[in-house]
Design an enzyme around this catalytic site. Sequence first.
Site, short mmCIF file in Angstrom:
data_model
loop_
_atom_site.label_atom_id
_atom_site.label_comp_id
_atom_site.label_asym_id
_atom_site.label_seq_id
_atom_site.Cartn_x
_atom_site.Cartn_y
_atom_site.Cartn_z
N LYS A 291 0.29 -0.84 -0.06
CA LYS A 291 0.35 0.16 0.00
C LYS A 291 0.56 0.99 -0.07
O LYS A 291 2.04 1.39 0.81
CB LYS A 291 -1.04 0.08 1.13
CG LYS A 291 -1.77 -1.02 1.24
CD LYS A 291 -2.95 -0.46 2.53
CE LYS A 291 -4.21 -1.86 2.76
NZ LYS A 291 -4.99 -1.58 1.73
N ARG A 365 -10.11 -11.70 2.71
CA ARG A 365 -10.39 -12.61 2.42
C ARG A 365 -10.64 -13.58 2.06
O ARG A 365 -10.62 -15.08 1.91
CB ARG A 365 -11.51 -12.46 0.69
CG ARG A 365 -10.12 -12.15 -0.71
CD ARG A 365 -10.82 -11.45 -1.80
NE ARG A 365 -10.94 -9.86 -1.96
CZ ARG A 365 -10.69 -9.14 -2.37
NH1 ARG A 365 -10.95 -9.40 -3.61
NH2 ARG A 365 -11.61 -8.01 -1.96
N1 BES Z 1 -7.84 -3.93 4.38
C1 BES Z 1 -8.42 -3.32 3.67
C2 BES Z 1 -9.80 -2.79 3.21
C3 BES Z 1 -9.71 -1.83 3.84
C4 BES Z 1 -10.17 -0.59 3.30
C5 BES Z 1 -10.00 -0.95 5.43
C6 BES Z 1 -9.22 1.11 3.83
C7 BES Z 1 -10.16 -0.19 5.65
C8 BES Z 1 -10.35 1.16 5.40
C9 BES Z 1 -8.24 -5.18 2.45
O1 BES Z 1 -7.35 -5.54 2.73
C10 BES Z 1 -7.99 -4.65 1.17
O2 BES Z 1 -6.72 -3.76 1.05
N2 BES Z 1 -8.15 -4.30 0.21
C11 BES Z 1 -8.11 -4.03 -1.14
C12 BES Z 1 -8.86 -4.59 -1.80
C13 BES Z 1 -8.22 -4.83 -3.72
C14 BES Z 1 -6.41 -5.21 -3.93
C15 BES Z 1 -8.98 -5.67 -4.62
C16 BES Z 1 -9.21 -2.63 -1.51
O3 BES Z 1 -9.99 -2.88 -1.22
O4 BES Z 1 -7.65 -1.52 -2.57
MN MN Z 2 -5.54 -5.17 2.11
#
Ligand code: BES
Ligand code: MN
Length: 511
Positions: A291, A365
């Site tokens: 990230k 997931r």
């Molecule tokens: N933990 C994150 C989602 C999240 C985003 C939680 C903002 C709290 C606040 C999750 O693991 C994630 O990174 N999801 C990705 C999925 C994508 C790579 C398909 C996302 O939402 O960008």
């Molecule tokens: Mn994630």
Amino acid sequence: MNTNLSSSVPSQLETDCLVVVVLDRSEKDQSEKDQSKKDKPAPSLESSDDAVREAARDVISSGEVTGKPFETTLLHRPAGLKAKRLLLVGGGKAKTFSAAELRKLAGAAVRTLKSKSIRSFAFVVPETAIPSSQGLRAIVEGAFVGNFDPGYYKSDRNEKDQKIDALTIVVHGDAHDAKAMESAMQTGRIVAESQNFTRDLVNEPSNRMTPTMMAERAKKMAAEVGLNCETYGADKIKQLKMGAFWGVAQGSDEPPALIVLRYDPVGAADKIHLGLVGKAVTFDTGGISIKPADGMEKMKYDMAGGATMIGVMRAIAMLKPKVKVTAIICATENMPSGKAQKPGDVQIAMSGKSIEIINTDAEGRLVLADGLCYARQLGCTHLVDAATLTGAVVVALGYANAGVFANDDAMYERLEKAQAKAGEKMWRLPLDDEYKENIRSNIADMVNSGGRWGGAINAAMFLKEFAEDTPWIHLDIAGTAWMEEQKPWIAKGPSGIALRSLVEFVKSFAS
Ligand code: BES
Ligand code: MN
Ligand code: ZN
């Protein structure tokens, strides 16, 4: 915070502050039609005690008090009252006033008064359409939620110790049934303290809430409330062939934890066994699909789903509904390292399904896939999972509503009722077959990321593959588990969302 009931006349109560609700009785179209203030009905004070009405009369007739939501008016040495202060809190339109508003008002009263270094007060249950016991419970819940502040690591004691120590709830005429009142108060207290327990876990940074530490906290809580708790490490995860969960955990030096909490009361029906599955990524860097640095610190709350389920089990153990419940919390970090899984890798989940890892940041997931499968293996007949799963749910619903997904309408309707009772906001999103294409893989049964469009749905479609034919609900709390701003009734920081709804949901299955 101590809580006690009083049925004395509000004006005769000795307290640092008497809190009374004021409601707006004006009709919307009326104020539009004629602007003259004269015809507008005065806001109503929600107490039939003449002395209280008299004490507030001048400030109300001055027009300063309108009853709009969260408006506060503080009077010192109110004439004719034994209370040192009188706080009027606006509750909004009388027509739409409900327990949900009342809960927030109690939180707002706590937050207003504690910031003035007041330590105790008395809240008068409004004499509206809300039944006394329901109003009482809402006040207790709201007050506990409002009393929570996240400044755990602040060294300034003054700031830290600003808390309300004692709350008196003043019940009125229709509250004859003392036992029912006492029980409503206890229930409110148990639920809200469990919500704050969850918020405490979520508030901890990742160096103070590793998967191992989370397992220890669950164990400690379980011992306190008489729950069965087993915690396992990497060996068990591998032995169970949880390839999706392990795929995430393998990249971290911190060992993962599989936390299993069991509640199995005598007298529960054999054919119902609820499974509560929680995502507990104690820190989500994104892994190799790392990230950006901006805002990454917030990914300490990526264990909120798991923390919620632990809190729900605390409440259930204390409320003792007759229904069998098992919670499964999959705790791990998501880290980049020489051992981390890489985009393109294929993992075999516990269910036997193969997953092509397109994006290592879609890790929630993966851990849930095996958590859901394990819950089914343990015999769960109904499943609920909670997870801060996608940024996409925040795009879809913002910060106000949690996303709900269900493969079974009856399950959804049950949750909808529970959520209304709990005063929490959630919104159902679809799980149509059309979305399944988004998670199709060339080389495996599915990919772990369906791309940007409908991202929250794609994630839920992935989970659906692991719930299989078991009635299942998925709660995506990414936008609601953390308050980005403080509100009059709640601090900035962890919200404890979904806990109250889930407690009601579980209770709805009790025999
Ligand atoms: N933990 C994150 C989602 C999240 C985003 C939680 C903002 C709290 C606040 C999750 O693991 C994630 O990174 N999801 C990705 C999925 C994508 C790579 C398909 C996302 O939402 O960008
Ligand atoms: Mn994630
Ligand atoms: Zn995550």
